[in-house]
Design a protein around this motif. Structure first.
Motif, PDB file in Angstrom:
ATOM      1  N   LYS A 207       0.845  -1.191   0.000  1.00  0.00           N
ATOM      2  CA  LYS A 207       0.000   0.000   0.000  1.00  0.00           C
ATOM      3  C   LYS A 207       0.885   1.247   0.000  1.00  0.00           C
ATOM      4  O   LYS A 207       1.906   1.274   0.695  1.00  0.00           O
ATOM      5  N   PRO A 208       0.522   2.268  -0.761  1.00  0.00           N
ATOM      6  CA  PRO A 208       1.287   3.513  -0.692  1.00  0.00           C
ATOM      7  C   PRO A 208       1.077   4.181   0.659  1.00  0.00           C
ATOM      8  O   PRO A 208       0.018   4.056   1.282  1.00  0.00           O
ATOM      9  N   GLY A 209       2.097   4.886   1.104  1.00  0.00           N
ATOM     10  CA  GLY A 209       1.975   5.569   2.390  1.00  0.00           C
ATOM     11  C   GLY A 209       3.320   6.018   2.915  1.00  0.00           C
ATOM     12  O   GLY A 209       4.373   5.737   2.338  1.00  0.00           O
ATOM     13  N   ASN A 210       3.273   6.707   4.034  1.00  0.00           N
ATOM     14  CA  ASN A 210       4.450   7.228   4.712  1.00  0.00           C
ATOM     15  C   ASN A 210       4.535   6.536   6.069  1.00  0.00           C
ATOM     16  O   ASN A 210       3.679   6.764   6.939  1.00  0.00           O
ATOM     17  N   PHE A 211       5.527   5.684   6.257  1.00  0.00           N
ATOM     18  CA  PHE A 211       5.599   4.837   7.430  1.00  0.00           C
ATOM     19  C   PHE A 211       6.854   5.142   8.240  1.00  0.00           C
ATOM     20  O   PHE A 211       7.842   5.650   7.716  1.00  0.00           O
ATOM     21  N   GLU A 212       6.792   4.800   9.517  1.00  0.00           N
ATOM     22  CA  GLU A 212       7.917   5.070  10.405  1.00  0.00           C
ATOM     23  C   GLU A 212       8.830   3.854  10.514  1.00  0.00           C
ATOM     24  O   GLU A 212       8.379   2.709  10.558  1.00  0.00           O
TER      25      GLU A 212
END
Length: 360
Positions: A207-212
């Motif tokens: 999934k596209p996204g901004n993760f830590e």
């Protein structure tokens, strides 16, 4: 009194709100490997509860049924009762079956989710196409920041990493000084980063996204700020991200790396347009400096029987440039005494004069 009860309720509400706001990323991941690990946690928990829930229920039920005040006929007091074959079968068979199920599940998942094992699927419905090659990302844990090298794209970044959605990723992981642990909860499980060693992790983001991402192993004063961002991007967005890094115009040479290697905290994201040839291999083999022998060369010499006293002196000596880089120019020289014995000297007697060298 009623006011105090209401006050206690109001004090508990913020705690409930905090719990409700938790981002349970481990239980709601965006990568197939992490999703399989989540399923393993759920299945193991359910199997555990198959024993725990009945035991808790029966404990409460027995305490209520056989309480002293219960004079009902079904709660008959039998002090001489000591055995029931049916109960023994239930008590032993249920845990035994659960242990067998957990053992089989652990055996299968341990091999299937081995971080060194290349992926065989993008997700539960899609196998990996035969013509798809994994994206290689070389990871270096520094004090206290993360360096990411992209050998295929020829770029590098600090505290930021990106990958296309649904493309397998092969992380090659090492460290510059102390041990750390590379962990992106939304992507896959953690794996350690150790100096002079390479660990691997195969994963895929779905999934596209901004993760830590962060270090899950304490490594010193700047550990709490040793965090980075992982971006799951579409193919075109990933290519744009690569071009953005190349547009920075900043080169990462070996000398620049040696400066970057020095301890620092909470470094901002930085992009490098070019990377010195063989930098990752030099970091892994601990020979970024021009005057340092690589570990692989040392091991090759050791396989051939060693290099004798002159080679020992050359390897152990810290020259002026290295001492300056390590900040020990004015520090006293630490010495040790080494003695060489020949193969035909079984008693261990010294066969040559001791050699005094500097310790690394």
């Amino acid at each position: 009194m009623q006011f105090l009860k209401n006050l206690r309720g109001l004090l508990v509400l913020p705690l409930v709100a905090l719990l409700a706001g938790c981002n349970a990323v481990v239980m709601n991941p965006s990568g197939d490997v992490a999703a399989q690990q989540r399923d393993l946690i759920i299945i193991s928990t359910v199997l555990m509860l198959l024993i725990i829930v009945p035991v808790i229920f029966l404990t409460l039920w027995f305490a209520w049924r056989y309480r002293k005040s219960n004079a009902a006929a079904e709660a008959e007091y039998s002090p001489d009762w000591d055995h029931s074959t049916q109960l023994e079968l239930i008590i032993w068979a249920a845990p035994l079956l659960i242990i067998i199920a957990l053992g089989a599940l652990t055996w299968i998942s341990t091999h299937k989710l081995d971080p060194y094992r290349p992926l065989d699927r993008i997700d539960a419905q899609r196998p990996i196409p035969a013509d798809v090659k994994p994206l290689v990302v070389e990871v270096v844990a520094l004090d206290w920041k993360w360096l990411f090298l992209y050998p295929e794209q020829g770029i590098a970044t600090i505290n930021e990493v990106a990958a296309p959605v649904d493309r397998p990723i092969q992380f090659k992981i090492t460290a510059s000084s102390v041990m750390n642990s590379f962990y992106i909860p939304a992507l896959a499980g953690q794996i350690y980063a150790m100096p002079g060693m390479e660990t691997k992790l195969h994963a895929v983001i779905n999934k596209p996204g901004n993760f830590e991402g962060f270090s899950a192993n304490y490594s010193g004063a700047g550990f709490s700020g040793m965090r980075f961002r992982f971006h799951g991007l579409g193919h075109d967005d990933f290519e744009a991200w690569v071009q953005k890094a190349k547009g920075s115009g900043v080169a990462l040479s070996r000398d620049d790396y040696l400066k970057l290697e020095q301890p620092s905290e909470r470094n901002p994201v930085q992009h490098y347009a070019t990377v010195a040839d063989g930098l990752y291999e030099a970091i892994l083999n601990r020979c970024v400096e021009a005057n340092r022998m690589c570990m692989r060369e040392m091991m090759a010499i050791d396989m051939e029987g060693g290099q004798g006293k002159p080679g020992t002196f050359n390897v152990a000596t810290l020259d002026a440039a290295t001492r300056e880089r390590l900040g020990i120019t004015d520090a006293p020289v630490k010495n040790y005494v080494g003695a060489m014995c020949t193969v035909d000297n079984p008693t261990g007697a010294v066969s040559a004069a001791p050699v005094t060298t500097q310790r690394m």
